[in-house]
Design a protein around this motif. Sequence first.
Motif, PDB file in Angstrom:
ATOM      1  N   GLU A 222      15.101   6.757   1.883  1.00 15.48           N
ATOM      2  CA  GLU A 222      13.849   6.324   1.497  1.00 15.48           C
ATOM      3  C   GLU A 222      12.735   6.996   1.773  1.00 15.48           C
ATOM      4  O   GLU A 222      12.249   7.301   2.824  1.00 15.48           O
ATOM      5  N   VAL A 223      11.648   7.397   0.632  1.00 16.65           N
ATOM      6  CA  VAL A 223      10.592   7.838   0.796  1.00 16.65           C
ATOM      7  C   VAL A 223       9.292   7.199   0.605  1.00 16.65           C
ATOM      8  O   VAL A 223       9.200   6.353  -0.308  1.00 16.65           O
ATOM      9  N   ARG A 224       8.513   7.209   1.627  1.00 18.94           N
ATOM     10  CA  ARG A 224       7.165   6.330   1.407  1.00 18.94           C
ATOM     11  C   ARG A 224       5.853   7.367   1.290  1.00 18.94           C
ATOM     12  O   ARG A 224       5.658   8.086   2.160  1.00 18.94           O
ATOM     13  N   LEU A 225       4.953   6.996   0.432  1.00 22.26           N
ATOM     14  CA  LEU A 225       3.986   7.775   0.172  1.00 22.26           C
ATOM     15  C   LEU A 225       2.767   6.953  -0.241  1.00 22.26           C
ATOM     16  O   LEU A 225       3.039   5.604  -0.768  1.00 22.26           O
ATOM     17  N   PRO A 226       1.523   7.165   0.277  1.00 22.30           N
ATOM     18  CA  PRO A 226       0.593   6.180   0.098  1.00 22.30           C
ATOM     19  C   PRO A 226       0.083   6.235  -1.316  1.00 22.30           C
ATOM     20  O   PRO A 226       0.172   7.338  -2.155  1.00 22.30           O
ATOM     21  N   ILE A 227      -0.215   4.825  -1.744  1.00 24.13           N
ATOM     22  CA  ILE A 227      -0.457   4.396  -3.289  1.00 24.13           C
ATOM     23  C   ILE A 227      -1.957   5.166  -3.435  1.00 24.13           C
ATOM     24  O   ILE A 227      -2.776   4.825  -2.682  1.00 24.13           O
ATOM     25  N   ALA A 228      -2.228   5.411  -4.741  1.00 25.38           N
ATOM     26  CA  ALA A 228      -3.454   6.197  -5.083  1.00 25.38           C
ATOM     27  C   ALA A 228      -4.472   4.866  -5.303  1.00 25.38           C
ATOM     28  O   ALA A 228      -4.220   3.758  -5.800  1.00 25.38           O
ATOM     29  N   ARG A 229      -5.603   4.893  -4.641  1.00 24.10           N
ATOM     30  CA  ARG A 229      -6.664   3.802  -4.832  1.00 24.10           C
ATOM     31  C   ARG A 229      -7.482   4.136  -6.149  1.00 24.10           C
ATOM     32  O   ARG A 229      -8.411   5.098  -6.100  1.00 24.10           O
ATOM     33  N   LEU A 230      -7.127   3.402  -7.222  1.00 25.64           N
ATOM     34  CA  LEU A 230      -7.807   3.655  -8.136  1.00 25.64           C
ATOM     35  C   LEU A 230      -9.078   2.837  -8.264  1.00 25.64           C
ATOM     36  O   LEU A 230      -8.978   1.576  -8.298  1.00 25.64           O
TER      37      LEU A 230
ATOM     38  N   SER B  19       3.764  16.789   4.370  1.00 26.06           N
ATOM     39  CA  SER B  19       2.579  17.268   3.759  1.00 26.06           C
ATOM     40  C   SER B  19       1.697  16.161   3.017  1.00 26.06           C
ATOM     41  O   SER B  19       0.463  16.534   2.957  1.00 26.06           O
ATOM     42  N   HIS B  20       2.363  15.222   2.131  1.00 23.92           N
ATOM     43  CA  HIS B  20       1.550  14.348   1.658  1.00 23.92           C
ATOM     44  C   HIS B  20       1.275  13.018   2.318  1.00 23.92           C
ATOM     45  O   HIS B  20       0.662  12.171   1.747  1.00 23.92           O
ATOM     46  N   GLY B  21       1.390  13.138   3.705  1.00 31.45           N
ATOM     47  CA  GLY B  21       0.942  12.088   4.582  1.00 31.45           C
ATOM     48  C   GLY B  21       2.094  10.807   4.357  1.00 31.45           C
ATOM     49  O   GLY B  21       1.634   9.742   4.682  1.00 31.45           O
ATOM     50  N   GLY B  22       3.378  11.115   4.147  1.00 31.85           N
ATOM     51  CA  GLY B  22       4.314  10.029   4.029  1.00 31.85           C
ATOM     52  C   GLY B  22       5.129  10.096   5.203  1.00 31.85           C
ATOM     53  O   GLY B  22       5.132  10.928   5.860  1.00 31.85           O
ATOM     54  N   ARG B  23       6.247   9.410   4.940  1.00 32.34           N
ATOM     55  CA  ARG B  23       7.418   9.305   5.758  1.00 32.34           C
ATOM     56  C   ARG B  23       8.818   9.217   5.049  1.00 32.34           C
ATOM     57  O   ARG B  23       8.853   8.733   3.981  1.00 32.34           O
ATOM     58  N   ILE B  24       9.877   9.525   5.816  1.00 32.12           N
ATOM     59  CA  ILE B  24      11.246   9.507   5.293  1.00 32.12           C
ATOM     60  C   ILE B  24      12.129   8.902   6.147  1.00 32.12           C
ATOM     61  O   ILE B  24      12.124   9.173   7.291  1.00 32.12           O
ATOM     62  N   ASP B  25      12.876   8.057   5.485  1.00 35.56           N
ATOM     63  CA  ASP B  25      13.951   7.261   6.528  1.00 35.56           C
ATOM     64  C   ASP B  25      15.189   7.449   6.141  1.00 35.56           C
ATOM     65  O   ASP B  25      15.375   7.403   4.600  1.00 35.56           O
ATOM     66  N   LEU B  26      16.147   7.428   6.795  1.00 32.74           N
ATOM     67  CA  LEU B  26      17.731   7.671   6.561  1.00 32.74           C
ATOM     68  C   LEU B  26      18.330   6.571   6.849  1.00 32.74           C
ATOM     69  O   LEU B  26      18.390   5.937   8.026  1.00 32.74           O
ATOM     70  N   ASP B  27      19.323   5.968   6.001  1.00 30.73           N
ATOM     71  CA  ASP B  27      20.186   4.678   6.256  1.00 30.73           C
ATOM     72  C   ASP B  27      21.428   4.981   5.677  1.00 30.73           C
ATOM     73  O   ASP B  27      21.880   5.173   4.390  1.00 30.73           O
ATOM     74  N   SER B  28      22.305   5.198   6.523  1.00 34.51           N
ATOM     75  CA  SER B  28      23.712   5.592   6.364  1.00 34.51           C
ATOM     76  C   SER B  28      24.881   5.016   7.118  1.00 34.51           C
ATOM     77  O   SER B  28      24.466   4.716   8.304  1.00 34.51           O
ATOM     78  N   GLU B  29      25.877   4.574   6.335  1.00 36.75           N
ATOM     79  CA  GLU B  29      27.140   3.909   7.442  1.00 36.75           C
ATOM     80  C   GLU B  29      28.258   4.329   6.896  1.00 36.75           C
ATOM     81  O   GLU B  29      28.436   4.504   5.318  1.00 36.75           O
TER      82      GLU B  29
ATOM     83  N   GLY C  32       0.689  -1.219   0.072  1.00 37.78           N
ATOM     84  CA  GLY C  32      -0.027  -0.076   0.124  1.00 37.78           C
ATOM     85  C   GLY C  32       0.927   1.060   0.085  1.00 37.78           C
ATOM     86  O   GLY C  32       0.328   2.508   0.096  1.00 37.78           O
ATOM     87  N   TRP C  33       2.033   1.187  -0.073  1.00 37.94           N
ATOM     88  CA  TRP C  33       3.160   2.285   0.140  1.00 37.94           C
ATOM     89  C   TRP C  33       3.737   2.470  -1.403  1.00 37.94           C
ATOM     90  O   TRP C  33       4.342   1.468  -1.849  1.00 37.94           O
ATOM     91  N   ALA C  34       3.934   3.479  -1.767  1.00 39.18           N
ATOM     92  CA  ALA C  34       4.912   3.942  -3.091  1.00 39.18           C
ATOM     93  C   ALA C  34       6.391   4.125  -2.270  1.00 39.18           C
ATOM     94  O   ALA C  34       6.331   5.160  -1.690  1.00 39.18           O
ATOM     95  N   VAL C  35       7.270   3.351  -2.700  1.00 39.67           N
ATOM     96  CA  VAL C  35       8.770   3.456  -2.207  1.00 39.67           C
ATOM     97  C   VAL C  35       9.623   3.862  -3.098  1.00 39.67           C
ATOM     98  O   VAL C  35       9.786   3.361  -4.186  1.00 39.67           O
ATOM     99  N   LEU C  36      10.242   5.347  -2.916  1.00 38.97           N
ATOM    100  CA  LEU C  36      11.102   5.685  -3.767  1.00 38.97           C
ATOM    101  C   LEU C  36      12.579   5.784  -2.985  1.00 38.97           C
ATOM    102  O   LEU C  36      12.499   6.175  -1.446  1.00 38.97           O
ATOM    103  N   ARG C  37      13.549   5.221  -3.424  1.00 40.49           N
ATOM    104  CA  ARG C  37      14.773   5.199  -2.945  1.00 40.49           C
ATOM    105  C   ARG C  37      15.764   5.621  -3.602  1.00 40.49           C
ATOM    106  O   ARG C  37      16.121   5.310  -4.877  1.00 40.49           O
TER     107      ARG C  37
END
Length: 461
Positions: A452-460, A434-444, A382-387
Amino acid sequence: MAIRTKIAAAMAVLLIIAVAVIGFVTVRTVSNHLTRQVDESLHEFIQQGLRSAPSGNPAEQLGYSEFALMFFDESGSVVGSQQAGYYKDPYALPDLDAPPETNEYFSVDSADGTVAYRAVAIAVTGQVGGRTGDFTMVVATSMNEVEATGSTLTRTVLITGFVVAALGILAAWIITRRGLRVVDHMVADAETVASGRLDHRLTAADPRTEMGRLSLALNRMVSRLTDAIAQRDRQHERLRQFVADAGHELRTPLTAIGGYVQLYQNGAAAEGEKLDRAMDRIGSENARLAKLVDDLMVLSRLDEEVGGDRELVELAQLAQDAVDDAEVADPTHPVNLAAADPVTVVANEGQLRQVLVNLLTNARVHTPVGTAIDVSVAADDGWAVLRVADHGPGIPAEHRRKVFDRFYRADPSRSRATGGSGLGLSIVSSIVASHGGRIDLDSEEGRGTAVEVRLPIARLE
């Protein structure tokens, strides 16, 4: 007036009214019952066959007579009488001047006012006072004992009512005081909270009671107010820091521009290569200043939750456009895109483009030349994941939690060699939120950084 005093006063009034009503009804009922008994004794006396004038005096024969008799002739005159009471100390006769209605029970006082009588009149035939004929005979009996009983009962009811009322008021006061003790505790706790101790909470009462539910509701209210105050303080602190950082950022280009202008005005920058270099620096600083102002305006609009127009956006195509633009802008950083299937979200297309641009720019600026950048778009539950991931040096652990703060740079010297203002990732974070998503950082360190950006997928439908 305190509520416990009001309750005790109301209880006192109710008890007094109740005792008065009960006492009045009791006295009246007993008095009526005793009066009926007296009427029945008169009736029995008459039914024993007394339908003619008696020939003797019972008091003289027995020493005491319960009943008094009075005889009236047809003219209404008293022609004979017999006193009640003891033979040697009889009661005064009823105070009657004329014969009353027959077969009607009535009350009358004695002639001297010492005896209260209950009487009835009947028609009789016989000889009275040496005269023979029809007479009206009044039979009366003393009501003194009945009145004494009524007086005693009245005093008993009054005394008992006073005692019951006093005990009831005392019990109401004690019960009210104990019942409202929790209110006293709540008032004390509320005053503690009002004094500034926002971590203090009201003493919890039994949740099955009204006071228990009230204490729980007040605790929830205090918690929300505390959270609101803490959030306000955090916002004020962020605003203060934001203003301070913005002033710091704006001061440098303005100082540089002012310095070059003063240099030109003083004639130190003559025409030629030196003047050209000064103009180039003014233009560069002006461009950086304009970019900084633009970023500040974007953050201001995002803080006001102005998300812009929303539409269906195909994220994979948007990522492809951003990758193409990045390869043209900086060919020294190869960018790879992995987007197998289309992923659609409801968003502001321009803001999502800015997210991709900022993430790719941040990856290029903070990695050495030739470092590859990987971009992927996928769907996950249910999430759109942009990495966006790079293979650069990574971010030190002490800086990872602050990279999304405004004007923050991992470089402690706050170098502007890269031209950055420290607002890129802040803008990304605000747009995603503002789009109801969340953002995560993974670094070493030494192994790169991935955002990684997660946004709710549109319900068509």
